[in-house]
Design an enzyme around this catalytic site. Structure first.
Site, PDB file in Angstrom:
ATOM      1  N   HIS A 171      96.891  -4.803  56.610  1.00 20.82           N
ATOM      2  CA  HIS A 171      96.446  -3.771  55.985  1.00 20.82           C
ATOM      3  C   HIS A 171      97.358  -2.448  56.222  1.00 20.82           C
ATOM      4  O   HIS A 171      97.951  -1.914  55.103  1.00 20.82           O
ATOM      5  CB  HIS A 171      95.226  -3.307  56.388  1.00 20.82           C
ATOM      6  CG  HIS A 171      94.551  -1.919  55.993  1.00 20.82           C
ATOM      7  ND1 HIS A 171      93.816  -1.700  55.237  1.00 20.82           N
ATOM      8  CD2 HIS A 171      95.107  -0.592  56.222  1.00 20.82           C
ATOM      9  CE1 HIS A 171      93.393  -0.410  54.872  1.00 20.82           C
ATOM     10  NE2 HIS A 171      94.149   0.304  55.450  1.00 20.82           N
ATOM     11  N   GLU A 172      97.926  -2.362  57.418  1.00 26.37           N
ATOM     12  CA  GLU A 172      98.912  -1.094  57.431  1.00 26.37           C
ATOM     13  C   GLU A 172      99.961  -1.351  56.836  1.00 26.37           C
ATOM     14  O   GLU A 172     100.877  -0.613  56.402  1.00 26.37           O
ATOM     15  CB  GLU A 172      98.982  -0.766  59.041  1.00 26.37           C
ATOM     16  CG  GLU A 172      97.725  -0.334  59.599  1.00 26.37           C
ATOM     17  CD  GLU A 172      97.228   1.043  58.802  1.00 26.37           C
ATOM     18  OE1 GLU A 172      97.953   1.901  58.204  1.00 26.37           O
ATOM     19  OE2 GLU A 172      95.882   1.541  58.735  1.00 26.37           O
ATOM     20  N   HIS A 175     100.381  -0.670  53.285  1.00 25.78           N
ATOM     21  CA  HIS A 175     100.641   0.885  52.813  1.00 25.78           C
ATOM     22  C   HIS A 175     102.104   0.833  52.725  1.00 25.78           C
ATOM     23  O   HIS A 175     102.513   1.606  51.799  1.00 25.78           O
ATOM     24  CB  HIS A 175     100.184   1.494  53.987  1.00 25.78           C
ATOM     25  CG  HIS A 175      98.719   1.861  53.840  1.00 25.78           C
ATOM     26  ND1 HIS A 175      98.038   2.509  52.614  1.00 25.78           N
ATOM     27  CD2 HIS A 175      97.841   1.877  54.767  1.00 25.78           C
ATOM     28  CE1 HIS A 175      96.648   2.723  52.896  1.00 25.78           C
ATOM     29  NE2 HIS A 175      96.510   2.357  54.066  1.00 25.78           N
ATOM     30  N   TYR A 186      97.487   9.756  47.259  1.00 31.35           N
ATOM     31  CA  TYR A 186      96.523   9.337  48.048  1.00 31.35           C
ATOM     32  C   TYR A 186      95.356  10.509  47.771  1.00 31.35           C
ATOM     33  O   TYR A 186      95.004  11.238  48.757  1.00 31.35           O
ATOM     34  CB  TYR A 186      97.089   9.423  49.332  1.00 31.35           C
ATOM     35  CG  TYR A 186      96.339   8.779  50.587  1.00 31.35           C
ATOM     36  CD1 TYR A 186      96.155   7.406  50.757  1.00 31.35           C
ATOM     37  CD2 TYR A 186      95.160   9.359  51.487  1.00 31.35           C
ATOM     38  CE1 TYR A 186      95.495   6.737  51.482  1.00 31.35           C
ATOM     39  CE2 TYR A 186      94.695   8.898  52.451  1.00 31.35           C
ATOM     40  CZ  TYR A 186      94.873   7.456  52.358  1.00 31.35           C
ATOM     41  OH  TYR A 186      94.078   6.808  53.339  1.00 31.35           O
ATOM     42  N   GLU A 195      94.005   2.428  49.346  1.00 28.78           N
ATOM     43  CA  GLU A 195      93.174   1.842  50.583  1.00 28.78           C
ATOM     44  C   GLU A 195      92.720   0.190  50.121  1.00 28.78           C
ATOM     45  O   GLU A 195      92.718  -0.512  51.083  1.00 28.78           O
ATOM     46  CB  GLU A 195      91.976   2.632  51.008  1.00 28.78           C
ATOM     47  CG  GLU A 195      92.421   3.654  51.865  1.00 28.78           C
ATOM     48  CD  GLU A 195      93.031   3.713  53.179  1.00 28.78           C
ATOM     49  OE1 GLU A 195      92.474   2.531  53.793  1.00 28.78           O
ATOM     50  OE2 GLU A 195      93.899   4.168  53.699  1.00 28.78           O
ATOM     51  N   ASP A 268      87.770  13.410  53.264  1.00 34.03           N
ATOM     52  CA  ASP A 268      88.436  12.267  53.134  1.00 34.03           C
ATOM     53  C   ASP A 268      89.622  11.836  51.968  1.00 34.03           C
ATOM     54  O   ASP A 268      89.411  10.938  51.035  1.00 34.03           O
ATOM     55  CB  ASP A 268      87.625  11.068  53.233  1.00 34.03           C
ATOM     56  CG  ASP A 268      88.228   9.503  53.263  1.00 34.03           C
ATOM     57  OD1 ASP A 268      89.316   9.687  54.061  1.00 34.03           O
ATOM     58  OD2 ASP A 268      87.730   8.614  53.032  1.00 34.03           O
ATOM     59  N   HIS A 273      88.708   6.331  51.609  1.00 38.87           N
ATOM     60  CA  HIS A 273      88.314   5.151  52.527  1.00 38.87           C
ATOM     61  C   HIS A 273      86.886   4.709  52.308  1.00 38.87           C
ATOM     62  O   HIS A 273      86.456   3.598  52.233  1.00 38.87           O
ATOM     63  CB  HIS A 273      88.189   5.702  53.822  1.00 38.87           C
ATOM     64  CG  HIS A 273      89.596   5.786  54.538  1.00 38.87           C
ATOM     65  ND1 HIS A 273      90.216   7.014  54.652  1.00 38.87           N
ATOM     66  CD2 HIS A 273      90.499   4.720  55.046  1.00 38.87           C
ATOM     67  CE1 HIS A 273      91.549   6.817  55.240  1.00 38.87           C
ATOM     68  NE2 HIS A 273      91.681   5.492  55.431  1.00 38.87           N
TER      69      HIS A 273
END
Length: 467
Positions: A171-172, A175, A186, A195, A268, A273
């Site tokens: 996942h990271e 990005h 974002y 996300e 957020d 998210h």
């Protein structure tokens, strides 16, 4: 290009934990939030990462690299990056669990991109993959900082070590791939897609590494992170958003599974998210409908869109239209599966998303800005951040330290907060948003974290947490 830190724990989770009755849990969550805020401060001060203004062109030789180029560092509980080098590409396992899990997770992500999509690392140019483990003390997060991966060890009570979950590593790193391709803004729906894309490729990393078909996969993100005793199964569920956890300390999973339940919020970064659950479910439904290996079918469609003609401000409806178009170019079965996915979650590709109502940053004229008196009331509210939950506190200046009260008076008198509230720059991943209300001076402001200098941000944070 702006350097951003993208973290796996959404802002609402850490903020919820910070309000826990369990003081150890609350203190650790607050410490993690403070570390994250420091990271963002360092990134704001750092020059933009050396990336071209346009997405990197694809390599002329597809799939040229034959192996990843991994380097793992040990931060040894500190926050200075990268730390001491402990393992390089081709070297044997060290015996340190976090080091070896990070090494394997970076490799699994590289393998998915290389084998499934003929992509040469995150930038399609052989970018070395770097990671630091044992970051901070009981640090409850993992993040991509624009250049490398960083992993905390968790607190052992709510979260375990963040290298344990291969889909979190994927996942990271995804990005990073988005950073080099679509560069999705974002904020709002494009941020939720940012996300979402990371959850998709994180899940595909796990599925490919385990040799799982779509119907064999659990479609969970971070299933290995929750400590024993936590009431939940993961951070997120792609097939059933909103069901991942329901715990007295974590709260209840807030993700919607349909556009009818889309969350309109200023928290957020507009719910990036939270609302990612909607496209997550669309992808999972499409993959299950098509069957087989998800990275070969619907995953290829998503990759083609991410690396194709997509705009940074793409919304759900536009993304749906792009994926249906890409799927139609494959075959009718793929197109039908993708259409069913978007229909299931109520996203109509024929309809452009309505413009988001922009909230006024200053809802009432400030008027005369003489310094407020010691008895003046100040209300501070913070949302967003790594975890997405809000915290709020109302205080009288007389109840703060003499230094902090004087700083508040100076900020109001010089209109520094008003100027910061007018900052219209693009929000950064996992940045906070602050609301400041000073009734006696008619101030009612919404301020993005990047617009605050470090001293002002630290003052707002102290005001929120001091008793």
């Amino acid at each position: 290009m702006t350097t951003t830190a993208c973290s796996i724990i959404p802002p609402y989770v850490l903020e919820e934990l910070a309000q826990s009755d369990d003081e150890r849990v609350a203190a650790q969550a607050r410490r993690t939030l403070e570390v994250d805020a420091g990271i963002r401060s360092k990134l704001r001060a750092r020059d933009a990462i050396p990336l071209p203004s346009e997405p990197a062109p694809q390599s002329t030789t597809r799939g040229a690299s034959r192996e990843p180029q991994r380097t793992i560092y040990d931060a040894k509980g500190g926050t200075k990056l990268p730390g001491n080098q402990v393992r390089r590409e081709g070297e044997s396992a060290t015996g340190d669990e976090a080091t070896d899990q990070a090494y394997d997770g970076l490799g699994a992500t590289w393998t998915l991109l290389h084998d499934a999509f003929e992509r040469d690392s995150l930038d399609d140019r052989g970018l070395p993959l770097l990671a630091s483990v044992h970051y901070g003390r009981d640090y409850d997060n993992a993040f991509w900082d624009g250049e490398q991966m960083v992993f905390g060890d968790g607190d052992g009570k709510i979260f375990l070590g963040f290298t344990r979950s291969i889909d979190v590593i994927g996942h990271e790193l995804a990005h990073g791939m988005t950073q080099y391709t679509a560069g999705l803004n974002y904020q709002g729906q494009s941020g939720a897609l940012n996300e979402h894309v990371s959850d998709v490729f994180g899940s595909l990393v796990k599925q490919k590494s385990l040799g799982q078909s779509a119907d064999q996969a659990d479609w969970l993100i971070g299933a290995e992170l929750l400590a024993p005793g936590v009431k939940g199964k993961a951070l997120r569920s792609m097939t059933e958003p909103g069901t991942a956890y329901d715990d007295p300390r974590l709260g209840k999973d807030p993700q919607p599974d349909h556009m009818d339940r889309y969350v309109e919020t200023s928290d957020d970064n507009g719910g990036v998210h939270i609302n990612s659950g909607i496209p997550n479910r669309a992808f999972a439904v499409a993959a299950l409908e098509l069957g087989g290996n998800a990275w070969e079918g619907v995953g290829q469609v998503w990759y083609d869109v991410l690396t194709g003609d997509i705009k940074a401000n793409c919304d759900f409806a536009t993304f749906a239209a792009l994926t249906i178009k890409a799927a139609t170019a494959v075959d009718e079965a793929t197109a039908a599966a993708v259409r069913k996915g978007w229909e299931t979650v109520g996203v109509d590709p024929a309809k452009a998303a309505k413009p988001r109502k922009r909230r006024s940053r200053t809802r009432k004229p400030a008027g005369d800005q003489a310094a407020p008196g010691k008895n003046a009331k100040v209300v501070v509210r913070r949302t967003g951040g790594v975890a997405g939950v809000q915290v709020e506190r109302e205080v009288r200046l007389r109840d703060l330290s003499q230094e902090d009260a004087a700083h508040w008076q100076a900020l109001v008198e010089t209109r520094a907060l008003e100027r910061a509230s007018l900052d219209t720059g693009s929000p950064r991943p996992d940045a906070f948003s602050y609301e400041v209300h000073v009734p006696s001076r008619g101030l009612d402001l919404s301020i993005p974290e990047p617009a605050l200098d470090d001293k002002a941000r630290e003052l707002l944070d102290r005001t929120l947490r001091e008793d």
